[in-house]
Design a protein around this motif. Structure first.
Motif, PDB file in Angstrom:
ATOM      1  N   SER A   7      42.897  40.712  24.788  1.00  0.00           N
ATOM      2  CA  SER A   7      43.357  39.735  25.942  1.00  0.00           C
ATOM      3  C   SER A   7      42.403  38.666  25.861  1.00  0.00           C
ATOM      4  O   SER A   7      41.236  38.858  25.552  1.00  0.00           O
ATOM      5  N   SER A   8      42.702  37.639  26.628  1.00  0.00           N
ATOM      6  CA  SER A   8      41.805  36.348  26.764  1.00  0.00           C
ATOM      7  C   SER A   8      42.195  35.651  28.153  1.00  0.00           C
ATOM      8  O   SER A   8      43.503  35.528  28.438  1.00  0.00           O
ATOM      9  N   VAL A   9      41.445  35.262  28.731  1.00  0.00           N
ATOM     10  CA  VAL A   9      41.558  34.382  29.934  1.00  0.00           C
ATOM     11  C   VAL A   9      42.082  33.043  29.593  1.00  0.00           C
ATOM     12  O   VAL A   9      41.046  32.273  28.948  1.00  0.00           O
ATOM     13  N   THR A  15      46.112  35.453  32.209  1.00  0.00           N
ATOM     14  CA  THR A  15      45.551  36.157  30.947  1.00  0.00           C
ATOM     15  C   THR A  15      46.891  36.086  29.932  1.00  0.00           C
ATOM     16  O   THR A  15      47.864  36.443  30.194  1.00  0.00           O
ATOM     17  N   VAL A  17      47.724  38.503  26.679  1.00  0.00           N
ATOM     18  CA  VAL A  17      47.675  39.682  26.094  1.00  0.00           C
ATOM     19  C   VAL A  17      48.670  39.452  24.907  1.00  0.00           C
ATOM     20  O   VAL A  17      49.757  39.009  24.655  1.00  0.00           O
ATOM     21  N   ASN A  34      48.211  36.308  38.312  1.00  0.00           N
ATOM     22  CA  ASN A  34      48.052  37.129  39.626  1.00  0.00           C
ATOM     23  C   ASN A  34      48.341  35.976  40.593  1.00  0.00           C
ATOM     24  O   ASN A  34      47.667  34.800  40.766  1.00  0.00           O
ATOM     25  N   PRO A  56      45.894  43.289  33.215  1.00  0.00           N
ATOM     26  CA  PRO A  56      44.678  43.166  34.339  1.00  0.00           C
ATOM     27  C   PRO A  56      45.646  42.876  35.630  1.00  0.00           C
ATOM     28  O   PRO A  56      45.653  41.657  36.175  1.00  0.00           O
TER      29      PRO A  56
END
Length: 240
Positions: A7-9, A15, A17, A34, A56
């Motif tokens: 995963s990376s923001v 995010t 994935v 989110n 997340p």
């Protein structure tokens, strides 16, 4: 986070994935956004390893999972979510996940399907998709509301007849599935339609996109989106 997923923001609250061990032909992006009132999951990977525990997600908010189309690399983990949405064009298929719509048969016996097995004894020949009946069948103009932001559903056929995208008209964030992404676009599947794909590219070029999150590869800035769409239109114009 499961060791199967990476995963990376992308930006605060968003995010990306992926499944690094999956062959790049099938390695698709899963996006988690989110929202204030709900979490949004866009697409659901191959389903080789449970997806939801690796995401997340805010446990205090409900989750809506949206499939941009019914192909195998986008629906594998969809059954793990209680609230599921996807394109009305293929809505009936989500209840049975037939090979004719998902192309799951392409993965069985595919050379180098994975670089390492997801669990001992795994074989690509045994690959099956879990049924994931939709609670909401989406058409163009529908809205997916997260409380603090909302996404308009766009019809984006061409790669697949049921392809949809989600566009935040206020912010310019665009979830576009396999309609557009970096790399070679696929328009030669049995149910692909190049004329429809050209219309989709013209629609994409008209959007005030800030950030585009495609089904494969890196996220795209507006210049990259414009280049890919223009290149496709020029290439297919020569093939007509």
């Amino acid at each position: 986070m499961s060791t199967w997923y990476s995963s990376s923001v992308v930006e605060p609250g968003l995010t990306l994935v992926t499944e690094p061990a999956v062959h790049d032909y099938f390695r698709a992006n899963v996006f988690v956004l989110n929202g204030r009132d709900r979490n949004l999951v866009v697409d659901a990977g191959m389903g080789l390893v449970p997806l939801r525990p690796a995401l997340p997600l805010d446990p205090d908010r409900p989750v809506i999972a949206v499939a941009t189309h019914i192909h195998l690399d986008h629906v594998g983990g969809l059954h793990e979510f209680d609230e599921r949405a996807g394109p009305r064009v293929s809505a009936a298929g989500f209840a049975t996940m037939p090979d004719a719509l998902t192309y799951a048969g392409m993965f069985r016996g595919f050379p180098g399907a994975v670089t390492r097995p997801p669990f001992p004894g795994w074989r690509s020949e045994d690959y099956r998709l879990e049924p994931a009946p939709l609670g909401r069948a989406l058409v163009a103009g529908d809205v997916v509301d997260l409380g603090d932001r909302s996404f308009t559903v766009l019809s984006l056929p061409g790669h697949a007849p049921d392809s949809i995208g989600l566009f935040d008209e206020a912010d310019g964030l665009f979830f576009c599935g396999d309609a557009i992404y970096p790399g070679g676009l696929i328009d030669d599947l049995p149910d692909s339609d190049r004329a429809a794909y050209r219309a989709t590219m013209r629609l994409i070029l008209s959007l005030p996109i800030r950030l585009a999150c495609g089904g494969h590869g890196n996220v795209m800035d507006p210049e990259t989106v414009r280049m890919i769409a223009d290149d496709y239109l020029h290439a297919t114009d020569r093939r007509r």
